[in-house]
Write an enzyme that holds these catalytic residues in place. Structure first.
Site, mmCIF file in Angstrom:
data_model
loop_
_atom_site.group_PDB
_atom_site.id
_atom_site.type_symbol
_atom_site.label_atom_id
_atom_site.label_comp_id
_atom_site.label_asym_id
_atom_site.label_seq_id
_atom_site.Cartn_x
_atom_site.Cartn_y
_atom_site.Cartn_z
ATOM 1 N N ASP A 296 -14.910 3.632 1.090
ATOM 2 C CA ASP A 296 -14.453 2.563 0.102
ATOM 3 C C ASP A 296 -14.833 3.078 -1.361
ATOM 4 O OD1 ASP A 296 -13.471 0.199 -1.171
ATOM 5 O OD2 ASP A 296 -12.732 -0.291 0.854
ATOM 6 N N THR B 129 -10.860 -2.588 -5.090
ATOM 7 C CA THR B 129 -10.204 -3.810 -4.793
ATOM 8 C C THR B 129 -10.921 -4.438 -3.489
ATOM 9 O OG1 THR B 129 -8.287 -2.983 -3.460
ATOM 10 C CG2 THR B 129 -7.885 -3.630 -5.447
ATOM 11 N N SER C 131 -5.901 1.016 -0.257
ATOM 12 C CA SER C 131 -4.769 0.880 -1.573
ATOM 13 C C SER C 131 -4.921 -0.317 -1.886
ATOM 14 C CB SER C 131 -3.328 0.815 -0.756
ATOM 15 O OG SER C 131 -2.373 0.708 -1.526
ATOM 16 N N LYS D 7 -1.352 7.016 -6.518
ATOM 17 C CA LYS D 7 -2.435 7.976 -5.907
ATOM 18 C C LYS D 7 -2.873 7.763 -4.567
ATOM 19 C CE LYS D 7 -4.906 10.283 -9.109
ATOM 20 N NZ LYS D 7 -5.946 10.456 -10.277
ATOM 21 N N TYR E 255 4.136 0.793 -5.176
ATOM 22 C CA TYR E 255 3.545 0.711 -3.853
ATOM 23 C C TYR E 255 4.502 1.102 -2.929
ATOM 24 C CZ TYR E 255 1.095 -2.208 -0.122
ATOM 25 O OH TYR E 255 0.712 -2.562 1.141
ATOM 26 N N TYR F 229 3.423 16.081 8.736
ATOM 27 C CA TYR F 229 1.988 17.051 9.451
ATOM 28 C C TYR F 229 2.224 16.851 10.739
ATOM 29 C CZ TYR F 229 -0.993 17.909 5.586
ATOM 30 O OH TYR F 229 -1.804 18.472 4.424
ATOM 31 N N THR G 38 -0.048 -10.533 6.283
ATOM 32 C CA THR G 38 -1.390 -10.892 6.976
ATOM 33 C C THR G 38 -2.238 -11.752 5.945
ATOM 34 O OG1 THR G 38 -1.249 -8.787 8.364
ATOM 35 C CG2 THR G 38 -3.122 -10.116 8.658
#
Ligand code: UDP
Length: 319
Positions: free
Chosen positions: A31, A35, A75, A91, A145, A159, A175
């Site tokens: 992290d 945020t 994020s 990003k 977003y 991928y 949530t």
């Protein structure tokens, strides 16, 4: 297993760390705390199966040792956060997902992407089923977003197809629960914090827009089961019980016993009018469904926020 979770100090990330640790796995939490909050993982300090990397996943990432899973949860996730942090949001969804995928590939680990119901935008199909492609404004305030997460889904599938990485994509619906940031700006935390602080409860628009709220314990169990048993195609995880925002305000007022007034404020741009997951796929593939109804979940969340009343974290944003 040994897994790395980005956004480990966030609301969902920290609960996910707990879920893996509960089953005896080892967790590397990553992290950068833009945020996320240290309080969310304070209880893990000293746990020998948990380690913390303070790092921005949008930069090149090195992690020592073997990994069986890389779960990308970092994020900004609240509309007011991505308005304040638009470039970081873009990003972490794009470069951050690329770096996390690269790490997973290098380690031969399973990759798990936290995507979102926002990929459906202001949906024209209701409830939202995974096969629906969505209705997103790429240049609106939420576009940073929504489009980052849509790109994240695209690169995850690339991928999977091009490099054979074992991947999962979850589309997370609204949530709520303990460890949400008090001034995060989301509707459940806003209403509860306002009610407890005796501030006006702010309904945006006329409150007829709907959301379907999933308690964090149910959500995280769904995420965990999807990691273990899912396949590469996107899967909705959320609670299909749909409420208007006005109904939610009434539930919060009733459960807190607050006498705070309800005030009406303008609806934010591109605010989706309805949202409700179709969870047929999760039910069939994972044998999972949410169990905690909104009144019980909101009560538990109120109990959590009560412990923060009077602390600086409950003060209005910007102070
Ligand atoms: N909302 C509201 N008052 C608030 C915060 C949010 O009426 O104080 C509304 C918002 O306009 C949206 C819904 O509640 O219609 C859910 O907003 P949130 O930010 O929680 O998440 P979203 O689902 O929009 O990403």
């Amino acid at each position: 297993m040994r897994v790395l979770i980005t956004g480990a100090a966030g609301f969902l990330g920290s609960h996910l760390c707990d879920r893996f640790l509960r089953d005896g796995h080892e967790v590397v939490g990553l992290d950068n705390f833009i945020t996320g909050h240290p309080d969310n993982i304070a209880h893990l300090m000293g746990n020998e199966r948990f380690s913390l990397l303070r790092h921005n996943i949008s930069e090149y990432t090195y992690a020592a040792g073997p990994l069986d899973g890389v779960l990308h949860f970092a994020s900004p996730a609240s509309p007011i956060d991505y308005l304040e942090l638009p470039i970081q949001t873009l990003k972490v969804g794009s470069l951050g997902t690329h770096n996390a995928l690269g790490l997973a590939m290098a380690k031969g680990a399973r990759f798990f992407l936290a995507s979102t119901s926002e990929v459906y935008g202001d949906p024209l199909v209701h409830p939202q089923v995974e096969s629906y492609w969505g209705n997103v404004n790429p240049i609106g305030p939420r576009g940073v977003y929504d489009e980052a997460k849509r790109f994240a889904e695209a690169i995850t599938m690339a991928y999977h197809r091009a490099h054979g990485v074992d991947t999962r994509i979850v589309r997370i619906f609204n949530t709520y629960g303990p460890r949400m940031r008090p001034r995060d700006g989301r509707v459940v935390s806003n209403f509860i914090v306002q009610a407890l602080n005796n501030e006006p409860i702010t309904i945006y628009g006329d409150g007829s827009q709907t959301r379907s709220f999933c308690y964090v314990e149910d959500e995280v169990e769904g995420l965990y089961q999807l990691f273990l048993k899912g396949d590469a195609n996107p899967c909705n995880i959320g609670n299909p019980d749909e409420y208007t925002v006005k109904q939610l305000a009434e539930i919060v007022v009733a459960l807190t016993g607050s006498t705070a007034p309800i005030v009406y404020e303008p609806l934010p741009e591109d605010d989706p009018k309805v949202r409700k997951p179709d969870i047929t796929r999760a039910r069939a593939m994972l044998g999972w469904e949410p169990k905690i109804d909104v009144r019980e979940g909101v009560q538990r969340t109120i109990d959590y926020f009560r412990t923060l009343v009077g602390t600086p974290r409950m003060a209005p944003r910007g102070r």
